[in-house]
Design an enzyme around this catalytic site. Sequence first.
Site, mmCIF file in Angstrom:
data_model
loop_
_atom_site.group_PDB
_atom_site.id
_atom_site.type_symbol
_atom_site.label_atom_id
_atom_site.label_comp_id
_atom_site.label_asym_id
_atom_site.label_seq_id
_atom_site.Cartn_x
_atom_site.Cartn_y
_atom_site.Cartn_z
ATOM 1 N N ARG A 201 0.839 -1.200 0.000
ATOM 2 C CA ARG A 201 0.000 0.000 0.000
ATOM 3 C C ARG A 201 0.877 1.253 0.000
ATOM 4 O O ARG A 201 0.590 2.215 -0.707
ATOM 5 C CB ARG A 201 -0.942 0.004 1.208
ATOM 6 C CG ARG A 201 -2.031 -1.054 1.115
ATOM 7 C CD ARG A 201 -2.983 -0.982 2.292
ATOM 8 N NE ARG A 201 -3.803 0.217 2.273
ATOM 9 C CZ ARG A 201 -4.531 0.640 3.298
ATOM 10 N NH1 ARG A 201 -4.526 -0.026 4.435
ATOM 11 N NH2 ARG A 201 -5.252 1.737 3.193
ATOM 12 N N CYS B 109 -1.250 6.044 9.115
ATOM 13 C CA CYS B 109 -1.587 4.774 8.464
ATOM 14 C C CYS B 109 -2.670 5.088 7.452
ATOM 15 O O CYS B 109 -2.611 6.101 6.779
ATOM 16 C CB CYS B 109 -2.005 3.727 9.493
ATOM 17 S SG CYS B 109 -3.392 4.246 10.541
#
Length: 274
Positions: free
Chosen positions: A182, A238
Amino acid sequence: MTDNNLIISPEWLVANTENPQLVIIDCRFALADAELGEKQYQESHIPGAFYLDLNRDLASAVGKHGGRHPLPNIAELAEKLSAIGINSSETLVVAYDDSRLGFAARLWWLLRYMGHSKVALLDGGFSGWKVAGYPVTNTLPDRPNGKFVVKLQPDMAVDIEQVKERKDLPDKVLVDSRESERYEGLREPIDPIAGHIPGAVNYPWQGVTDESGKVRSASEQKQRWTELETATEIIVYCGSGVTACVNLLSLEIAGIPDAKLYVGSWSDWCSYQL
């Protein structure tokens, strides 16, 4: 209790479940099924544990900006904490989940943000508790109300403007806590845009624990952050400000305090690019 009282063992917890100055909180949750955590809690939990839900209790409603898990209404959360018997500066709160601390660490961070430092996480989570053969129950707990008084620590959090101001300064470090795929923009299962904030370095949050959810030793945590020891400020993010808290826990165990959470995280950052 180990690692500066931040992590507790199932053995310690089972011996202290009757302690009147202890409140246990179940934080199990699944991003793919928002009802699953509470269902699991109702079926089986550690005796005496209360349940707090990521979406309802540990975050607030999603807006155009601010990320997928904005901070909760602090006054409302304080009322909930009082209602389950937490007294400021007295009660030790022990939080657990079944996701390698991915959700329990959000509560750990929130309590500290609200001025309550007596909070620890259960090593190995609910699975570790069951593997040890300790009792579980479906009985809902009841205890007298406490009095939770908020002493907010605003410097623990930053917003997008502060990230923009600081991310390129040589002594500041921006840490992306998501999986490497990611971070690298190879895969994005949740947010509308793939990639990472320019200049961020990648420390996937799963590295804080082993595959069974046991927290790695203090020396391993310290080794993990060796390259960032000289930074004057570390900002952690995050996808939505939840699993980043596991890295903030790791930094605390490693003896690198005062790292900050970018609450909105990537979901907030990329919302300005749509």
